[in-house]
Scaffold this motif. Structure first.
Motif, PDB file in Angstrom:
ATOM      1  N   MET A   1       0.837  -1.189   0.000  1.00  0.00           N
ATOM      2  CA  MET A   1       0.000   0.000   0.000  1.00  0.00           C
ATOM      3  C   MET A   1       0.876   1.244   0.000  1.00  0.00           C
ATOM      4  O   MET A   1       2.029   1.206   0.419  1.00  0.00           O
ATOM      5  CB  MET A   1      -0.922   0.033   1.221  1.00  0.00           C
ATOM      6  CG  MET A   1      -0.207   0.050   2.562  1.00  0.00           C
ATOM      7  SD  MET A   1      -1.222   0.652   3.928  1.00  0.00           S
ATOM      8  CE  MET A   1      -1.213   2.415   3.620  1.00  0.00           C
ATOM      9  N   SER A  75      -5.977   7.253   7.182  1.00  0.00           N
ATOM     10  CA  SER A  75      -6.930   6.622   6.260  1.00  0.00           C
ATOM     11  C   SER A  75      -8.129   6.059   7.013  1.00  0.00           C
ATOM     12  O   SER A  75      -9.261   6.121   6.521  1.00  0.00           O
ATOM     13  CB  SER A  75      -6.239   5.524   5.441  1.00  0.00           C
ATOM     14  OG  SER A  75      -5.914   4.396   6.235  1.00  0.00           O
ATOM     15  N   ALA A 200     -10.470  -1.371   4.459  1.00  0.00           N
ATOM     16  CA  ALA A 200      -9.677  -1.601   3.253  1.00  0.00           C
ATOM     17  C   ALA A 200     -10.511  -1.378   1.993  1.00  0.00           C
ATOM     18  O   ALA A 200     -10.025  -0.828   0.999  1.00  0.00           O
ATOM     19  CB  ALA A 200      -9.097  -3.010   3.264  1.00  0.00           C
ATOM     20  N   HIS A 201     -11.774  -1.797   2.032  1.00  0.00           N
ATOM     21  CA  HIS A 201     -12.682  -1.619   0.885  1.00  0.00           C
ATOM     22  C   HIS A 201     -12.808  -0.144   0.529  1.00  0.00           C
ATOM     23  O   HIS A 201     -12.681   0.245  -0.643  1.00  0.00           O
ATOM     24  CB  HIS A 201     -14.051  -2.205   1.217  1.00  0.00           C
ATOM     25  CG  HIS A 201     -15.101  -1.928   0.193  1.00  0.00           C
ATOM     26  ND1 HIS A 201     -15.419  -2.828  -0.806  1.00  0.00           N
ATOM     27  CD2 HIS A 201     -15.922  -0.838  -0.007  1.00  0.00           C
ATOM     28  CE1 HIS A 201     -16.375  -2.318  -1.566  1.00  0.00           C
ATOM     29  NE2 HIS A 201     -16.695  -1.116  -1.109  1.00  0.00           N
ATOM     30  N   GLN A 204      -9.628   2.245  -0.619  1.00  0.00           N
ATOM     31  CA  GLN A 204      -9.237   2.236  -2.029  1.00  0.00           C
ATOM     32  C   GLN A 204      -9.718   3.481  -2.779  1.00  0.00           C
ATOM     33  O   GLN A 204      -9.132   3.857  -3.803  1.00  0.00           O
ATOM     34  CB  GLN A 204      -9.834   1.013  -2.734  1.00  0.00           C
ATOM     35  CG  GLN A 204      -9.384  -0.317  -2.197  1.00  0.00           C
ATOM     36  CD  GLN A 204     -10.097  -1.465  -2.885  1.00  0.00           C
ATOM     37  OE1 GLN A 204      -9.584  -2.053  -3.823  1.00  0.00           O
ATOM     38  NE2 GLN A 204     -11.286  -1.782  -2.417  1.00  0.00           N
ATOM     39  N   ASN A 205     -10.764   4.106  -2.269  1.00  0.00           N
ATOM     40  CA  ASN A 205     -11.340   5.269  -2.934  1.00  0.00           C
ATOM     41  C   ASN A 205     -10.774   6.592  -2.433  1.00  0.00           C
ATOM     42  O   ASN A 205     -11.178   7.654  -2.916  1.00  0.00           O
ATOM     43  CB  ASN A 205     -12.865   5.262  -2.758  1.00  0.00           C
ATOM     44  CG  ASN A 205     -13.506   4.012  -3.342  1.00  0.00           C
ATOM     45  OD1 ASN A 205     -13.112   3.539  -4.403  1.00  0.00           O
ATOM     46  ND2 ASN A 205     -14.490   3.459  -2.637  1.00  0.00           N
ATOM     47  N   ARG A 210      -3.355   4.038  -1.979  1.00  0.00           N
ATOM     48  CA  ARG A 210      -3.353   3.116  -3.110  1.00  0.00           C
ATOM     49  C   ARG A 210      -2.955   1.716  -2.659  1.00  0.00           C
ATOM     50  O   ARG A 210      -1.957   1.543  -1.952  1.00  0.00           O
ATOM     51  CB  ARG A 210      -2.388   3.583  -4.193  1.00  0.00           C
ATOM     52  CG  ARG A 210      -2.492   2.741  -5.484  1.00  0.00           C
ATOM     53  CD  ARG A 210      -1.605   3.295  -6.573  1.00  0.00           C
ATOM     54  NE  ARG A 210      -0.206   2.946  -6.325  1.00  0.00           N
ATOM     55  CZ  ARG A 210       0.817   3.493  -6.980  1.00  0.00           C
ATOM     56  NH1 ARG A 210       0.603   4.434  -7.873  1.00  0.00           N
ATOM     57  NH2 ARG A 210       2.059   3.122  -6.714  1.00  0.00           N
ATOM     58  N   LEU A 211      -3.745   0.743  -3.074  1.00  0.00           N
ATOM     59  CA  LEU A 211      -3.404  -0.653  -2.826  1.00  0.00           C
ATOM     60  C   LEU A 211      -2.433  -1.139  -3.899  1.00  0.00           C
ATOM     61  O   LEU A 211      -2.588  -0.814  -5.076  1.00  0.00           O
ATOM     62  CB  LEU A 211      -4.653  -1.530  -2.858  1.00  0.00           C
ATOM     63  CG  LEU A 211      -5.579  -1.519  -1.634  1.00  0.00           C
ATOM     64  CD1 LEU A 211      -6.775  -2.415  -1.885  1.00  0.00           C
ATOM     65  CD2 LEU A 211      -4.843  -1.943  -0.399  1.00  0.00           C
ATOM     66  N   ASP A 212      -1.452  -1.893  -3.486  1.00  0.00           N
ATOM     67  CA  ASP A 212      -0.510  -2.501  -4.415  1.00  0.00           C
ATOM     68  C   ASP A 212      -0.890  -3.958  -4.646  1.00  0.00           C
ATOM     69  O   ASP A 212      -1.582  -4.565  -3.816  1.00  0.00           O
ATOM     70  CB  ASP A 212       0.918  -2.435  -3.861  1.00  0.00           C
ATOM     71  CG  ASP A 212       1.451  -1.015  -3.815  1.00  0.00           C
ATOM     72  OD1 ASP A 212       1.095  -0.222  -4.718  1.00  0.00           O
ATOM     73  OD2 ASP A 212       2.225  -0.693  -2.883  1.00  0.00           O
ATOM     74  N   ASP A 215      -1.422  -6.812  -1.755  1.00  0.00           N
ATOM     75  CA  ASP A 215      -1.751  -6.250  -0.438  1.00  0.00           C
ATOM     76  C   ASP A 215      -2.849  -7.040   0.259  1.00  0.00           C
ATOM     77  O   ASP A 215      -2.757  -7.353   1.456  1.00  0.00           O
ATOM     78  CB  ASP A 215      -2.184  -4.791  -0.583  1.00  0.00           C
ATOM     79  CG  ASP A 215      -0.996  -3.836  -0.629  1.00  0.00           C
ATOM     80  OD1 ASP A 215       0.120  -4.277  -0.306  1.00  0.00           O
ATOM     81  OD2 ASP A 215      -1.185  -2.661  -0.984  1.00  0.00           O
TER      82      ASP A 215
END
Length: 276
Positions: A1, A75, A200-201, A204-205, A210-212, A215
């Motif tokens: 991330m 976050s 986590a859901h 992402q927005n 940013r998710l890698d 992850d």
């Protein structure tokens, strides 16, 4: 991330003095010295004094690990701001306190051996960052998103506290047997896993998040590694379901994944779920 923005201002750094608990402060030291002078062991008196601790300072971004923690916490603040607004409520930010070795919270003293924890009494998440070494080396759950999952899980307990679940658990503790309370504890922990997945859901927005690739797998590996059944098997060679307090590996993975897949807080009622 990856986190591109400014981190949370709600991270306290209590590591400056090694995080040691000084029982009774200066009074405790005087009692011990007097005991030595007169050849008597007076440490029992010290243990009856209130515990104090060196004051925490605002965490600095100079440490990359601290910067990461602040980004993850920020976050969670943004995600839960939105979730509470949709519930018609206002989210209260928790504090996250870093410590080394041991720490004193409103829930009592604790050492790093207990791992990260949340205290409803002071609305704080407590983490000794050395736990991340254990997560990697002892549990085989490496990666920054595995570390983020740990923070999101503890923040999930804060959400439960704000929603009144923690108070209900405390009431249940007084009237239930240990075995029955353990069953409730499992549901509490699995709901915190669900909330971590929900975070986590929605994270992402976020524009700064940013998710890698890989992850999600890191978080699922961490959830799988710290299931009660797996930990009991490693520690004592057998599994005792009545002693479960956090849920099996499969259950922890399932509820995190459900939170991640749905992003719907209404889907996280583990207390009334037919099957965990």
């Amino acid at each position: 991330m990856q986190w591109f923005g400014k981190g949370s201002d709600n991270v306290e750094d209590g590591r400056g003095g090694g995080g040691r608990i000084a029982l009774g402060g200066g009074v405790g030291i005087i009692i011990v010295i007097v005991g030595l002078l007169f050849g008597k062991d007076l440490t029992g008196l010290v243990s009856q004094l209130p515990a104090t601790e060196q004051t925490a300072t605002k965490a600095s971004d100079d440490d990359p690990q601290v910067k990461f923690v602040k980004g993850v916490l920020k976050s969670t603040e943004q995600v839960w701001d939105q979730q509470f607004a949709e519930l018609g409520a206002q989210y209260e930010y928790p504090k996250l306190r870093l410590f080394t070795g041991s720490v004193q919270s409103a829930c009592g003293g604790a050492t790093s051996a207990v791992g990260p924890f949340y205290c409803p009494g002071d609305h704080k998440v407590y983490i000794d960052l050395s736990f991340y070494d254990d997560l990697k080396n002892r549990f085989g759950a490496a990666g920054d998103f595995a570390q983020a999952y740990v923070i999101a899980h503890e923040v999930g307990h804060h959400v439960q506290n704000l929603l009144g679940v923690s108070a209900q658990m405390e009431q249940a503790r007084r009237r239930l047997s240990e075995v029955e309370y353990n069953k409730l504890s499992v549901k509490l922990e699995l709901q915190a896993d669900f909330y971590a997945g929900l975070w986590a859901h929605h994270a992402q927005n976020l524009k700064d998040f940013r998710l890698d690739p890989g992850d999600l797998e890191e978080a699922l590996t961490a959830a799988n590694a710290i299931g009660d059944d797996k930990l009991q098997k490693q520690a004592q060679g057998e599994v005792v379901p009545d002693a479960f307090t956090h849920g099996t590996s499969a259950q922890r993975v399932y509820w995190f994944k459900k939170g991640f897949d749905t992003g719907d807080i209404k889907q996280g009622d583990t207390f009334n779920a037919r099957n965990l």
